[in-house]
Motif scaffolding. Structure first.
Motif, PDB file in Angstrom:
ATOM      1  N   ASP A  30     -10.978   9.744  -0.026  1.00 53.21           N
ATOM      2  CA  ASP A  30      -9.921   8.735  -0.088  1.00 53.21           C
ATOM      3  C   ASP A  30     -10.354   7.577  -0.985  1.00 53.21           C
ATOM      4  O   ASP A  30     -11.326   6.879  -0.687  1.00 53.21           O
ATOM      5  CB  ASP A  30      -9.631   8.226   1.327  1.00 53.21           C
ATOM      6  CG  ASP A  30      -8.479   7.241   1.399  1.00 53.21           C
ATOM      7  OD1 ASP A  30      -8.119   6.636   0.364  1.00 53.21           O
ATOM      8  OD2 ASP A  30      -7.941   7.070   2.494  1.00 53.21           O
ATOM      9  N   ASP A  54      -9.026   4.705  -1.440  1.00 50.52           N
ATOM     10  CA  ASP A  54      -8.934   3.401  -0.786  1.00 50.52           C
ATOM     11  C   ASP A  54     -10.207   3.069  -0.007  1.00 50.52           C
ATOM     12  O   ASP A  54     -10.652   1.917   0.001  1.00 50.52           O
ATOM     13  CB  ASP A  54      -7.728   3.339   0.150  1.00 50.52           C
ATOM     14  CG  ASP A  54      -6.408   3.366  -0.606  1.00 50.52           C
ATOM     15  OD1 ASP A  54      -6.388   2.995  -1.805  1.00 50.52           O
ATOM     16  OD2 ASP A  54      -5.396   3.764   0.004  1.00 50.52           O
ATOM     17  N   ASN A  55     -10.804   4.060   0.637  1.00 48.88           N
ATOM     18  CA  ASN A  55     -12.050   3.829   1.363  1.00 48.88           C
ATOM     19  C   ASN A  55     -13.175   3.445   0.405  1.00 48.88           C
ATOM     20  O   ASN A  55     -13.972   2.543   0.688  1.00 48.88           O
ATOM     21  CB  ASN A  55     -12.451   5.057   2.177  1.00 48.88           C
ATOM     22  CG  ASN A  55     -11.541   5.276   3.360  1.00 48.88           C
ATOM     23  OD1 ASN A  55     -10.872   4.367   3.831  1.00 48.88           O
ATOM     24  ND2 ASN A  55     -11.508   6.506   3.841  1.00 48.88           N
TER      25      ASN A  55
END
Length: 86
Positions: free
Chosen positions: A23, A25-26
């Motif tokens: 991910d 965003d992580n």
């Protein structure tokens, strides 16, 4: 190095990998968090057969010793740290 015309070997550069995420965003969250602790933090994207990985790294550094010192600092923050060649 085969095919090198000037006889010099390419210089190695090093980075410290402190996370890898599917991910994006992580990875971005970790990158932003680390900016307050380290001058150079970036996300390197790896396209693999199993998918895309967003690797959070410190550096790059010209000297392995510098990368090792930064890895120790990352470990002091509770992060896993692996020195890699760029």
């Amino acid at each position: 190095v085969l095919g090198a015309t000037d006889g010099r070997l390419p210089a190695a550069r090093y980075a410290v990998q402190v996370g890898s995420f599917a991910d994006a965003d992580n990875a971005e969250r970790l990158r932003r968090r680390l900016e307050s602790h380290f001058e150079e933090v970036f996300v390197s994207v790896l396209e693999a057969d199993a998918g895309r990985y967003h690797r959070v790294r410190l550096g790059p550094f010209d000297r392995r010793e510098t990368a090792v010192a930064q890895a120790r600092s990352a470990e002091d923050l509770g992060l896993p740290a692996v020195v890699v060649e760029e």
